[in-house]
Design an enzyme around this catalytic site. Sequence first.
Site, PDB file in Angstrom:
ATOM      1  N   VAL A  17      -6.794  -5.553   7.343  1.00  0.00           N
ATOM      2  CA  VAL A  17      -8.227  -5.320   7.100  1.00  0.00           C
ATOM      3  C   VAL A  17      -9.070  -6.325   7.887  1.00  0.00           C
ATOM      4  CG1 VAL A  17     -10.065  -5.364   5.348  1.00  0.00           C
ATOM      5  CG2 VAL A  17      -7.831  -4.393   4.779  1.00  0.00           C
ATOM      6  N   ASP A  35      -7.303 -17.950   8.569  1.00  0.00           N
ATOM      7  CA  ASP A  35      -6.097 -17.502   7.859  1.00  0.00           C
ATOM      8  C   ASP A  35      -5.286 -18.735   7.475  1.00  0.00           C
ATOM      9  OD1 ASP A  35      -4.595 -14.443   7.863  1.00  0.00           O
ATOM     10  OD2 ASP A  35      -3.379 -16.202   7.343  1.00  0.00           O
ATOM     11  N   ARG A  40       0.484 -16.939  11.998  1.00  0.00           N
ATOM     12  CA  ARG A  40      -0.381 -15.784  12.283  1.00  0.00           C
ATOM     13  C   ARG A  40      -1.449 -16.163  13.316  1.00  0.00           C
ATOM     14  NH1 ARG A  40      -0.894 -10.425  12.571  1.00  0.00           N
ATOM     15  NH2 ARG A  40      -2.859  -9.571  11.802  1.00  0.00           N
ATOM     16  N   THR A  83      -5.098  -8.403  -2.578  1.00  0.00           N
ATOM     17  CA  THR A  83      -5.268  -8.434  -4.046  1.00  0.00           C
ATOM     18  C   THR A  83      -4.155  -7.576  -4.652  1.00  0.00           C
ATOM     19  OG1 THR A  83      -6.876  -6.655  -3.752  1.00  0.00           O
ATOM     20  CG2 THR A  83      -7.756  -8.860  -4.152  1.00  0.00           C
ATOM     21  N   THR A 118      -9.984  -5.164  -2.312  1.00  0.00           N
ATOM     22  CA  THR A 118     -10.115  -4.236  -3.435  1.00  0.00           C
ATOM     23  C   THR A 118      -9.993  -4.994  -4.752  1.00  0.00           C
ATOM     24  OG1 THR A 118      -9.084  -2.512  -2.100  1.00  0.00           O
ATOM     25  CG2 THR A 118      -9.130  -2.163  -4.478  1.00  0.00           C
ATOM     26  N   CYS A 252      -2.310   0.067  -1.536  1.00  0.00           N
ATOM     27  CA  CYS A 252      -3.593   0.640  -1.972  1.00  0.00           C
ATOM     28  C   CYS A 252      -3.351   1.579  -3.145  1.00  0.00           C
ATOM     29  CB  CYS A 252      -4.246   1.412  -0.823  1.00  0.00           C
ATOM     30  SG  CYS A 252      -4.654   0.411   0.580  1.00  0.00           S
ATOM     31  N   ARG A 323       5.496  -2.356   2.233  1.00  0.00           N
ATOM     32  CA  ARG A 323       5.155  -2.871   0.893  1.00  0.00           C
ATOM     33  C   ARG A 323       5.132  -1.755  -0.147  1.00  0.00           C
ATOM     34  NH1 ARG A 323      -0.086  -6.445   2.274  1.00  0.00           N
ATOM     35  NH2 ARG A 323      -0.260  -4.891   3.958  1.00  0.00           N
TER      36      ARG A 323
HETATM   37  N1  SAJ Z   1       1.688  10.163  -0.612  1.00  0.00           N
HETATM   38  C1  SAJ Z   1       2.285  11.220  -1.300  1.00  0.00           C
HETATM   39  N2  SAJ Z   1       1.658  12.428  -1.335  1.00  0.00           N
HETATM   40  C2  SAJ Z   1       0.451  12.624  -0.725  1.00  0.00           C
HETATM   41  C3  SAJ Z   1      -0.152  11.534  -0.042  1.00  0.00           C
HETATM   42  C4  SAJ Z   1       0.482  10.318   0.013  1.00  0.00           C
HETATM   43  O1  SAJ Z   1       3.369  11.071  -1.869  1.00  0.00           O
HETATM   44  O2  SAJ Z   1      -0.070  13.739  -0.768  1.00  0.00           O
HETATM   45  C5  SAJ Z   1       2.343   8.863  -0.586  1.00  0.00           C
HETATM   46  C6  SAJ Z   1       2.637   8.377   0.817  1.00  0.00           C
HETATM   47  O3  SAJ Z   1       3.920   8.788   1.223  1.00  0.00           O
HETATM   48  C7  SAJ Z   1       2.576   6.857   0.652  1.00  0.00           C
HETATM   49  C8  SAJ Z   1       1.537   6.654  -0.439  1.00  0.00           C
HETATM   50  O4  SAJ Z   1       1.437   7.907  -1.128  1.00  0.00           O
HETATM   51  O5  SAJ Z   1       3.808   6.331   0.219  1.00  0.00           O
HETATM   52  C9  SAJ Z   1       0.169   6.252   0.071  1.00  0.00           C
HETATM   53  O6  SAJ Z   1      -0.149   7.147   1.111  1.00  0.00           O
HETATM   54  P1  SAJ Z   1      -1.654   7.189   1.726  1.00  0.00           P
HETATM   55  O7  SAJ Z   1      -1.682   8.290   2.728  1.00  0.00           O
HETATM   56  O8  SAJ Z   1      -2.622   7.245   0.626  1.00  0.00           O
HETATM   57  O9  SAJ Z   1      -1.734   5.855   2.550  1.00  0.00           O
HETATM   58  P2  SAJ Z   1      -2.450   4.488   2.228  1.00  0.00           P
HETATM   59  O10 SAJ Z   1      -1.842   3.798   1.071  1.00  0.00           O
HETATM   60  O11 SAJ Z   1      -2.515   3.757   3.515  1.00  0.00           O
HETATM   61  O12 SAJ Z   1      -3.888   4.914   1.762  1.00  0.00           O
HETATM   62  C10 SAJ Z   1      -4.975   4.730   2.621  1.00  0.00           C
HETATM   63  C11 SAJ Z   1      -6.051   4.387   1.663  1.00  0.00           C
HETATM   64  N3  SAJ Z   1      -7.153   3.770   2.346  1.00  0.00           N
HETATM   65  C12 SAJ Z   1      -7.726   2.711   1.713  1.00  0.00           C
HETATM   66  O13 SAJ Z   1      -7.354   2.294   0.663  1.00  0.00           O
HETATM   67  C13 SAJ Z   1      -8.851   2.087   2.415  1.00  0.00           C
HETATM   68  C14 SAJ Z   1      -6.523   5.612   0.923  1.00  0.00           C
HETATM   69  O14 SAJ Z   1      -7.787   5.351   0.289  1.00  0.00           O
HETATM   70  C15 SAJ Z   1      -6.696   6.799   1.797  1.00  0.00           C
HETATM   71  O15 SAJ Z   1      -6.993   7.924   0.976  1.00  0.00           O
HETATM   72  C16 SAJ Z   1      -5.425   7.064   2.538  1.00  0.00           C
HETATM   73  O16 SAJ Z   1      -5.191   5.914   3.358  1.00  0.00           O
HETATM   74  C17 SAJ Z   1      -5.557   8.305   3.394  1.00  0.00           C
HETATM   75  O17 SAJ Z   1      -6.379   9.169   3.025  1.00  0.00           O
HETATM   76  O18 SAJ Z   1      -4.802   8.429   4.347  1.00  0.00           O
END
Ligand code: SAJ
Length: 415
Positions: A17, A35, A40, A83, A118, A252, A323
Site C-alpha cells: 500500500v 519503514d 526493505r 493491521t 484498514t 484483506c 499471507r
Molecule cells: N476468492 C474466492 N471467491 C471469489 C473471490 C475471491 O474464493 O469469488 C478468494 C481468493 O481466491 C482469495 C481471497 O478470496 O484467496 C481474496 O481474494 P480477492 O480477489 O478479494 O483479493 P484481495 O484480498 O487482494 O482483495 C482485494 C481487496 N482490495 C482491498 O482491500 C483494497 C478487495 O476489497 C477487492 O474487492 C478485491 O481485491 C478485488 O475486488 O479484487
Amino acid sequence: MKINEDTTVSVIGLGYVGLPLAIIAASEFVVRGVDVSTHRLNELREGNVKIDDIEARDRYEYVDIEYTTSVQSSDIYIVCVPTPVYPDHTPDLRYLIDAVESIAKVYQRDQLVIIESTIHPGTCDEIVAPLLPTHALIAHCPERINPGDVKWSVYSIPRVVGANCQEAVLTASVFYNSILEKPVHVVSSLKAAESCKVLENTFRDVNIALVNEVAQFFSIMGIDTKEVISAAATKPFAFMPHYPGVGVGGHCIAVDPYYLIAKGRSLGFDHKLVSMARSINSQMPSYVVQQTLAKMQSLGLQPAITRIGIYGLAYKPNVSDDRESPSYRVIARFLYTSYNRIFMYDPFVSTTPSYESLQDFIENIDVLIVCTAHKEILDAPLSTFSSLKLIVDGRNCLDPSFIRMNNIPYIGVGR
Ligand code: SAJ
C-alpha cells in the site's frame, strides 16, 4: 495548511500500500518513505523491488524519495502499516500504535495525520487521537489496492476520505485530488470512512461464503456450481458473481471482517451473518481435503505411495503474497491423515524442493490439488496432466469435461 510542491509528506510503511502511494505522491510533493526494515529501505534505495501496482511501477524510476527509518516532522503523515489479527482473530493494532506514537514525538500544530491502514469503526477517535495532541488534524482514507490488478492502480482507484474537522477534510481532499485520477468521495466522519472499507471487504467475504455453501449442496446434487453462477450472472442487475473455492486468503478479505466482529463484540453486538461467513470460508480447506480423501479412497489410491501435489501457495492468482493462504491449511490437514506425502509448487513462491517447471512438478506427483489459479496452469496443455491419477480443482479453473474425456478423474468445488 496550504499545499504546494514544497509540502513534505511522510509515508509510514512501504509495503504493497505505502510504496505505490509514496511513488505517486512524489510526483507532486516532497516525500519521505519511512519503514522499520533497513533491509526493505536498502532494497528500495538500490531499486530492486517488485512493484505490482502498474502506475507506480511506471513512475518509480522518475521520482525522488528519501528513504529513512525515522519519522521526521512533516506537513502530512500517511500511515500505511499492516493491521493484522492475532491468532484468536482479535485486531492487532501494534504497528498502527507504534507508527502514531512515532508521529506524536514530532507532530506540530496544523500538520495532518492520515491513516490508510484498514481499521474498525472508532479506531481513529478512540485509539489514534488520544496518542496525538488534542488539536491534531486526523483523516482516514482507507487503502484500496488490488495486488496483481492490471486495470486498477493506486492512481485510478476512487478513494473515500473522512476526518475529525473541516480543515483536515479540506487538506486531505486537496492532497489526494492532487495525486489521484478522480476527486475523493468525502464522508461526514472518521467512523464513516472506517466503516466503508470494512463493509466493502465484509460484503465480499459474505458473498464468497454464500457460494461456498451452495457449492457444497450443489455438489451433492451433481450440479455444476460454476455453470449456475455464470448463468445467474447473465442477470444484468442485482447479482454480482462470486466463486466457490478452496478458501479465502489474503490480508484483506480474510481479516477485515474480524475487525467488525471484534468491535461489535466490544459493544455487545453479535455479527451473526459475518461470523458465520468467516466460519464457512475458513472451513473450505477442510472440505476440499475431505472430498479429496473420499475420492482417493474410492479410486483405491494407497496412502503410503500416493504423492499429493499442492499447486499454488499464493492466496490469489499471479501474485507472490501467500499471507492467510488456504493452501497451507490444506497441507496441514493432510499431514494429520495417512495421505501425508505432500509436495508443493508455486511459480511465484519459493518452495523446497524446487522444481524446474510445472511439468517437472506434475511428473513427480500422483494427485494434483490446484489451490491457486495462476495463469501458468490455465495455459498448460492437457497433456501436462496426462500422468495424474486425480485432479482436484480447488479454484474450478480447469475444464472438467476435457479432463474427464481423457479419463483423468476430476473433482472441483461444487462441480
Ligand atoms: N476468492 C474466492 N471467491 C471469489 C473471490 C475471491 O474464493 O469469488 C478468494 C481468493 O481466491 C482469495 C481471497 O478470496 O484467496 C481474496 O481474494 P480477492 O480477489 O478479494 O483479493 P484481495 O484480498 O487482494 O482483495 C482485494 C481487496 N482490495 C482491498 O482491500 C483494497 C478487495 O476489497 C477487492 O474487492 C478485491 O481485491 C478485488 O475486488 O479484487
